[in-house]
Write an enzyme that holds these catalytic residues in place. Structure first.
Site, PDB file in Angstrom:
ATOM      1  N   HIS A   1      37.437  10.107  57.107  1.00  0.00           N
ATOM      2  CA  HIS A   1      36.011  10.330  57.383  1.00  0.00           C
ATOM      3  C   HIS A   1      35.860  10.992  58.755  1.00  0.00           C
ATOM      4  CE1 HIS A   1      34.430   7.351  54.221  1.00  0.00           C
ATOM      5  NE2 HIS A   1      35.743   7.428  54.077  1.00  0.00           N
TER       6      HIS A   1
ATOM      7  N   ASP B   1      28.146   9.392  58.718  1.00  0.00           N
ATOM      8  CA  ASP B   1      28.920   9.092  57.523  1.00  0.00           C
ATOM      9  C   ASP B   1      28.158   8.086  56.649  1.00  0.00           C
ATOM     10  OD1 ASP B   1      32.089   9.254  56.681  1.00  0.00           O
ATOM     11  OD2 ASP B   1      31.115   7.406  56.011  1.00  0.00           O
TER      12      ASP B   1
END
Ligand code: UDP
Length: 480
Positions: A5, A109
């Site tokens: 991520h 995210d």
């Protein structure tokens, strides 16, 4: 929070900065240390980007000191880890308020639902960042919104993904929904709420690769989707390619020298990403399969700390038997550097989305070997949608399962998959042609006039500070 991520998020920030944005990357200290060289090098080339570090309150969260990335958080502390990260909201907000220019947008995210409150507190929009493909997101969204698993008792029974023009099958075990595990109900609901309430989506993919799924997801969510990838193509120099995401366990020169000695398109690169650690049995079967395939290979096995003595002894012996043909990297591999080398021929991957997209951007076919989470849908993307992959036959999650079922892919299957993906016949050649065409499209998407380039420009323009005078932001912070 997790390398898969963090790495594309940092690349996205650097791309936005390339197009004129001022970017603050928020990270925990150990995580920040991994990407600092990349960020410093970008700053050195004039980009306005900074890394803001926020330590977690380890003691307050009842966690061991210093564990701050999914790859070093022991399983029993994962839930506390997410809580500890969410507690960063107030310090991050204070930091952003105190700095200049005042933020115009939060891009966060999807695993950080607390950033909804952060953006609301700052009075700015929030975009959800996904390092996932639109195909995966739309399939997952559709099985949930059309209740495809209702009445299906067996987690391994395939259902047809509803709402798509083409027919794809998926099981609940392969695509249960993000964080849809027992005990995580509230967090999964928070994640879903934050996704539904976002002001838009930023995705590490490119439009030409999956136009119908990008528009399908945008329509299903009723949101604008900015596709900005493949973000790994930000890196053009050997130095930043080699240091992407972490310090590599092998020098760039040594790695390049090894690759330079191999025929173009001959080397099979093997990696299961930053999280998965195969068990000893699987290490042995994979190693013997690679050996039997006769192909040159680079195998990223991660740090020796993760392996028992028997695995380490096996790897030493394999290394001796395949000397000159096989390179085993124990630790972080300079993946982007390896994939972009002309000697690379195929990628045996767990189908993390970054790895899958990096293979496509490098024009390489893949052996699709999913282990958990979105990897099953990414494998379908590679094999069924893009037709650049050969499946290895894994249909159930290998890790993070409630039972202790052992799933081991045998040496003969590994050998057959590698031979198939490297096959010089018509089928193998067609697969390679498709992969090369995708790579050309990916590069075009990132160039001026390309779809991802245009989206990056649009993003920066939309979230410009409203009162930029001679390069100085005079926007007044909204009152808390
Ligand atoms: N990666 C790398 N070297 C390694 C392992 C991983 O550079 O030894 C990078 C890889 O290029 C990718 C990311 O880490 O960008 C892994 O993300 P992915 O989504 O493929 O898998 P995950 O680690 O999230 O399972």
């Amino acid at each position: 929070m997790a390398q898969g991520h963090l790495i594309p998020a940092v690349d996205t920030a650097l791309l936005l900065a390339t197009h004129g944005a001022v970017c603050t990357i928020v990270a925990t200290p150990a995580t920040a240390a991994r990407v600092r060289p990349t960020v410093e090098s970008a700053k050195g080339s004039g980009l306005r980007v900074r890394l803001a570090e926020f330590p977690l309150d380890y003691a307050g969260a009842g966690m061991p000191e210093g564990v701050d990335n999914i790859d070093n958080v022991p399983g029993e502390f994962i839930a506390r880890y997410f809580l500890a990260v969410a507690r960063l909201r107030a310090p991050v907000e204070r930091h952003l308020r105190a700095g200049a220019p005042y933020p115009t947008c939060v891009v966060s995210d999807f695993c950080h639902p607390w950033t909804s409150e952060l953006a609301a507190g700052l009075g700015v929009p929030r975009l959800t960042f996904f390092s996932m493909c639109a195909f995966c997101l739309l399939c997952q969204h559709n099985v949930e919104r059309f209740h495809a698993y209702d009445g299906v008792a067996d987690d391994n029974e395939p259902v047809v993904v509803p709402g798509l023009a083409r027919r794809f099958e998926v099981t609940r075990a392969q695509a249960p929904g993000f964080f849809r595990n027992p005990g995580w109900e509230k967090f999964a609901d928070d994640v879903e709420r934050a996704r539904a309430e976002a002001d838009g989506v930023v995705m590490n993919t490119f439009l030409e690769m999956e136009p119908e799924y990008v528009s399908g997801y945008a329509d299903a969510r009723g949101m604008k989707v900015w596709t900005v990838g493949p973000v790994a193509l930000y890196h053009q120099s050997t130095a930043t390619l080699a240091a992407r995401g972490n310090a590599a366990a092998i020098g760039a020169d040594e790695c390049l020298q090894w690759l330079d000695g191999k025929e173009p398109g001959s080397v099979v690169y093997v990696s299961f990403g930053s999280i998965v650690h195969p068990e000893e049995k699987q290490i042995v079967e994979l190693g013997l399969g690679l050996e039997a395939s006769g192909q040159p290979f680079i195998w990223a096995v991660k740090s020796p700390d993760h392996h028992g003595e028997a695995s380490l002894a096996f790897l030493r012996e394999l290394e001796a038997r395949t000397a000159g043909r096989g390179l085993i990297i124990r630790g972080w591999a300079p993946q982007a550097l390896i994939l972009s080398h002309r000697a690379a021929g195929a990628f045996v991957t767990h189908c993390g989305w970054n790895s899958t997209l990096e293979a496509a951007a490098a024009g390489l076919p893949v052996v699709a070997w999913p282990h958990f989470s979105d990897q099953f849908l990414n494998a379908k993307m590679a094999v069924e949608v893009l037709s650049i992959g050969v499946g290895v036959g894994v249909e159930e999650p290998v890790v993070y399962r409630a039972d202790r079922k052992e799933i081991v892919v045998g040496r003969a299957t590994v050998e057959a998959a590698v031979r198939s993906v490297m096959d010089g016949g018509e089928e193998g050649e067609a697969r390679r042609r498709r992969a090369r065409a995708l790579a050309a499209q990916a590069r075009a998407a990132m160039r001026e006039g390309g779809s991802s380039h245009a989206n990056l420009v649009d993003l920066v323009a939309r979230f410009q500070p409203r009162d930029v005078v001679n390069g100085t932001t005079t926007t007044t912070p909204p009152r808390p």
